[in-house]
Write an enzyme that holds these catalytic residues in place. Sequence first.
Site, short mmCIF file in Angstrom:
data_model
loop_
_atom_site.label_atom_id
_atom_site.label_comp_id
_atom_site.label_asym_id
_atom_site.label_seq_id
_atom_site.Cartn_x
_atom_site.Cartn_y
_atom_site.Cartn_z
N ILE A 1 52.39 53.50 50.95
CA ILE A 1 52.42 54.90 50.50
C ILE A 1 52.49 55.85 51.68
CG2 ILE A 1 51.27 56.64 49.06
CD1 ILE A 1 49.87 54.35 47.57
N THR B 1 42.00 56.51 44.37
CA THR B 1 42.63 55.72 43.32
C THR B 1 41.96 55.92 41.97
OG1 THR B 1 42.91 53.42 42.60
CG2 THR B 1 41.18 53.81 44.18
N ASP B 2 42.73 55.71 40.91
CA ASP B 2 42.13 55.77 39.56
C ASP B 2 41.10 54.65 39.36
OD1 ASP B 2 43.91 53.61 39.37
OD2 ASP B 2 45.04 54.42 37.66
N GLU B 3 41.15 53.61 40.21
CA GLU B 3 40.24 52.47 40.02
C GLU B 3 38.78 52.86 40.22
OE1 GLU B 3 41.27 48.71 41.58
OE2 GLU B 3 43.41 48.97 41.17
N TYR C 1 36.97 46.35 46.08
CA TYR C 1 37.93 47.36 46.55
C TYR C 1 37.59 48.73 45.98
CZ TYR C 1 42.08 50.32 46.25
OH TYR C 1 42.94 51.40 46.27
N LYS D 1 36.29 52.33 47.69
CA LYS D 1 37.01 53.61 47.57
C LYS D 1 36.09 54.68 46.94
CE LYS D 1 40.78 54.35 48.37
NZ LYS D 1 41.41 54.82 49.65
N LEU E 1 51.97 43.41 42.28
CA LEU E 1 52.69 42.84 41.14
C LEU E 1 54.22 43.05 41.17
CD1 LEU E 1 52.58 41.32 38.43
CD2 LEU E 1 52.37 43.55 37.32
N VAL F 1 51.15 35.50 35.88
CA VAL F 1 50.59 36.58 35.06
C VAL F 1 49.12 36.26 34.84
CG1 VAL F 1 50.69 37.76 32.83
CG2 VAL F 1 52.81 37.01 33.96
N ARG G 1 42.10 37.31 37.05
CA ARG G 1 41.39 37.93 38.18
C ARG G 1 39.93 38.12 37.76
NH1 ARG G 1 43.85 43.58 40.13
NH2 ARG G 1 45.08 42.29 41.54
N HIS H 1 38.59 41.61 36.04
CA HIS H 1 39.87 42.29 35.89
C HIS H 1 39.76 43.52 34.97
CE1 HIS H 1 44.48 41.43 35.23
NE2 HIS H 1 44.24 42.64 35.72
P1 NAD Z 1 48.78 49.44 52.26
O1 NAD Z 1 47.86 48.28 52.24
O2 NAD Z 1 50.23 49.24 51.98
O3 NAD Z 1 48.69 50.21 53.67
C1 NAD Z 1 47.47 50.46 54.30
C2 NAD Z 1 47.78 50.87 55.73
O4 NAD Z 1 46.53 51.19 56.37
C3 NAD Z 1 48.42 49.78 56.58
O5 NAD Z 1 49.50 50.31 57.32
C4 NAD Z 1 47.31 49.31 57.49
O6 NAD Z 1 47.77 48.82 58.73
C5 NAD Z 1 46.50 50.59 57.66
N1 NAD Z 1 45.10 50.34 58.02
C6 NAD Z 1 44.23 49.49 57.40
N2 NAD Z 1 43.05 49.53 58.03
C7 NAD Z 1 43.15 50.45 59.03
C8 NAD Z 1 42.23 50.94 60.02
N3 NAD Z 1 40.99 50.49 60.10
N4 NAD Z 1 42.68 51.86 60.89
C9 NAD Z 1 43.97 52.32 60.85
N5 NAD Z 1 44.87 51.88 59.94
C10 NAD Z 1 44.46 50.96 59.04
O7 NAD Z 1 48.15 50.49 51.23
P2 NAD Z 1 48.87 51.50 50.24
O8 NAD Z 1 49.19 50.79 48.98
O9 NAD Z 1 49.93 52.21 50.97
O10 NAD Z 1 47.66 52.48 49.92
C11 NAD Z 1 47.43 53.64 50.72
C12 NAD Z 1 46.24 54.40 50.17
O11 NAD Z 1 46.50 54.79 48.83
C13 NAD Z 1 44.96 53.60 50.12
O12 NAD Z 1 43.90 54.44 50.47
C14 NAD Z 1 44.85 53.16 48.67
O13 NAD Z 1 43.50 52.97 48.31
C15 NAD Z 1 45.46 54.35 47.97
N6 NAD Z 1 46.10 54.09 46.67
C16 NAD Z 1 47.01 53.09 46.54
C17 NAD Z 1 47.66 52.92 45.32
C18 NAD Z 1 48.70 51.84 45.13
O14 NAD Z 1 49.20 51.66 44.02
N7 NAD Z 1 49.11 51.11 46.17
C19 NAD Z 1 47.36 53.76 44.25
C20 NAD Z 1 46.40 54.77 44.42
C21 NAD Z 1 45.78 54.93 45.65
O1 DAU Z 2 45.45 51.75 40.19
C1 DAU Z 2 45.67 52.00 41.54
C2 DAU Z 2 45.57 50.70 42.31
O2 DAU Z 2 46.75 49.96 42.01
C3 DAU Z 2 45.43 50.90 43.81
O3 DAU Z 2 44.22 51.57 44.08
C4 DAU Z 2 45.48 49.57 44.54
O4 DAU Z 2 45.45 49.78 45.94
C5 DAU Z 2 46.76 48.85 44.16
O5 DAU Z 2 46.79 47.57 44.76
C6 DAU Z 2 46.86 48.71 42.65
O6 DAU Z 2 45.85 47.81 42.15
P1 DAU Z 2 46.14 46.75 40.98
O7 DAU Z 2 45.13 45.69 41.06
O8 DAU Z 2 46.32 47.43 39.68
O9 DAU Z 2 47.60 46.23 41.47
P2 DAU Z 2 48.23 44.77 41.52
O10 DAU Z 2 49.67 44.95 41.86
O11 DAU Z 2 47.42 43.85 42.36
O12 DAU Z 2 48.12 44.29 40.02
C7 DAU Z 2 48.69 45.01 38.95
C8 DAU Z 2 48.32 44.31 37.65
O13 DAU Z 2 49.04 43.06 37.60
C9 DAU Z 2 46.86 43.94 37.54
O14 DAU Z 2 46.46 44.06 36.20
C10 DAU Z 2 46.81 42.50 37.98
C11 DAU Z 2 48.14 41.95 37.53
N1 DAU Z 2 48.72 40.88 38.39
C12 DAU Z 2 48.81 41.11 39.73
C13 DAU Z 2 49.38 40.17 40.56
C14 DAU Z 2 49.45 40.38 42.06
C15 DAU Z 2 49.24 39.74 37.81
O15 DAU Z 2 49.17 39.54 36.58
N2 DAU Z 2 49.80 38.80 38.63
C16 DAU Z 2 49.88 38.97 39.99
O16 DAU Z 2 50.40 38.05 40.69
#
Ligand code: NAD
Ligand code: DAU
Length: 357
Positions: free
Chosen positions: A17, A136-138, A161, A165, A201, A217, A292, A295
């Site tokens: 992101i 995050t919404d989590e 996780y 957060k 996913l 899944v 998971r 979950h």
């Molecule tokens: P990501 O895992 O792809 O990227 C995380 C980045 O943070 C990486 O580049 C990593 O090297 C860096 N990092 C980790 N630890 C660090 C540290 N100690 N110092 C400096 N850099 C560090 O994560 P993402 O999916 O891009 O998520 C970014 C943010 O958004 C997170 O805070 C996550 O909780 C939040 N978020 C993610 C989602 C999602 O769907 N991925 C949704 C809502 C919120």
């Molecule tokens: O809701 C926001 C969150 O979304 C962020 O805060 C997290 O950083 C981000 O990783 C994501 O979390 P989820 O756990 O929802 O994402 P993930 O892609 O791991 O899984 C999405 C859904 O799919 C979840 O219900 C678990 C399921 N899943 C995931 C994987 C990796 C599967 O069924 N099979 C899989 O192999």
Amino acid sequence: MSFVPSSILVTGGAGFIGSNFIHSFMAGNPDCTVINLDCLTYAGNLKNLVGVEQSLRYRFVKGDIGDAALVAGLLENERVDAVVHFAAESHVDRSITGPEIFVRTNVLGTQILLEESRKHWQSGRVSDFRYLQISTDEVYGSLGETGFFTEETPLTANSPYSASKAGADLLVRAYHETFGMPTLNTRCSNNYGPYHFPEKLIPLLIHNIINRKPLPVYGDGLNVRDWLHVRDHGAAVETVLKKAVPGSVYNIGGNNEWRNIDIVNLVCDLLDERLQRAAGENRTLITFVKDRLGHDRRYAIDASKLKQDLGWSPAYTFEQGIAETIDWYLANQEWVTEVTSGSYREYYQQQYGGGAR
Ligand code: NAD
Ligand code: DAU
């Protein structure tokens, strides 16, 4: 009234992101300098930043948000007036098998960043300042069949996780309440789009389908997630940074709930067409596996406050976003191969010398 940053510290800008945010923020804010602080964990990849890294308004610093001296020096020397904190350990499954790093990075790292930001803000070196926590919404836990998370929903995190957060969000609140620090906090639903690490996913499905590997899944596949394009998330963050009243919290989401199994089927079918496979062929790869632990059943975000207060709404339809995302992965298979093999770390050594951790 709008806050206009001139020097922004983005943490975690080499991740999914953060890198998407830097691309669009730099394009839309030609007078702002962007400093990207990232320690390059397995999830950080500088190749996500090709296209911006030669800009004179961009600097990459390899370092840890938990390094107080480094953070303090950057804030002062770069005259930072906004911190946008993406850096985190982000994968729920990893937090179940190894929670410690989640607490260290997401809680302790955030506290150090907050503390150095407080000192910098109170020093009066910059005329105005914002600290924006990406969350995050989590943190709200899990929903039943109906209802939505609002900003008033109590924090009821269920995984290590999301607990880490939620801990960070409470620290952010505490810095606002205790010191009056101009903090902001956004809580977004699941993102999808380019540069998404293929442990999550949607990119995992695309990668496995291309390679005819099983599609795992979890459980019954009926868990629900609310999907938003990563560039819409970035645009919402920028809106909150510039327009929100300090101390506020905003949910970000696009009203786009999907059961996991329906997403899996959709991605299978879109790739049947693109890979010229028989209709239904990719669905035969679906494999139900052990669920998971803990979950969460359903997430659904009510983002009406953001729409009403600040006028944000998503630009992507899901139909367009998921099609573009699949096409991006098909066109960038080298990127996926590199991140799955770990060879992308060599790029850092070529560009900056030294080793990524
Ligand atoms: P990501 O895992 O792809 O990227 C995380 C980045 O943070 C990486 O580049 C990593 O090297 C860096 N990092 C980790 N630890 C660090 C540290 N100690 N110092 C400096 N850099 C560090 O994560 P993402 O999916 O891009 O998520 C970014 C943010 O958004 C997170 O805070 C996550 O909780 C939040 N978020 C993610 C989602 C999602 O769907 N991925 C949704 C809502 C919120
Ligand atoms: O809701 C926001 C969150 O979304 C962020 O805060 C997290 O950083 C981000 O990783 C994501 O979390 P989820 O756990 O929802 O994402 P993930 O892609 O791991 O899984 C999405 C859904 O799919 C979840 O219900 C678990 C399921 N899943 C995931 C994987 C990796 C599967 O069924 N099979 C899989 O192999």
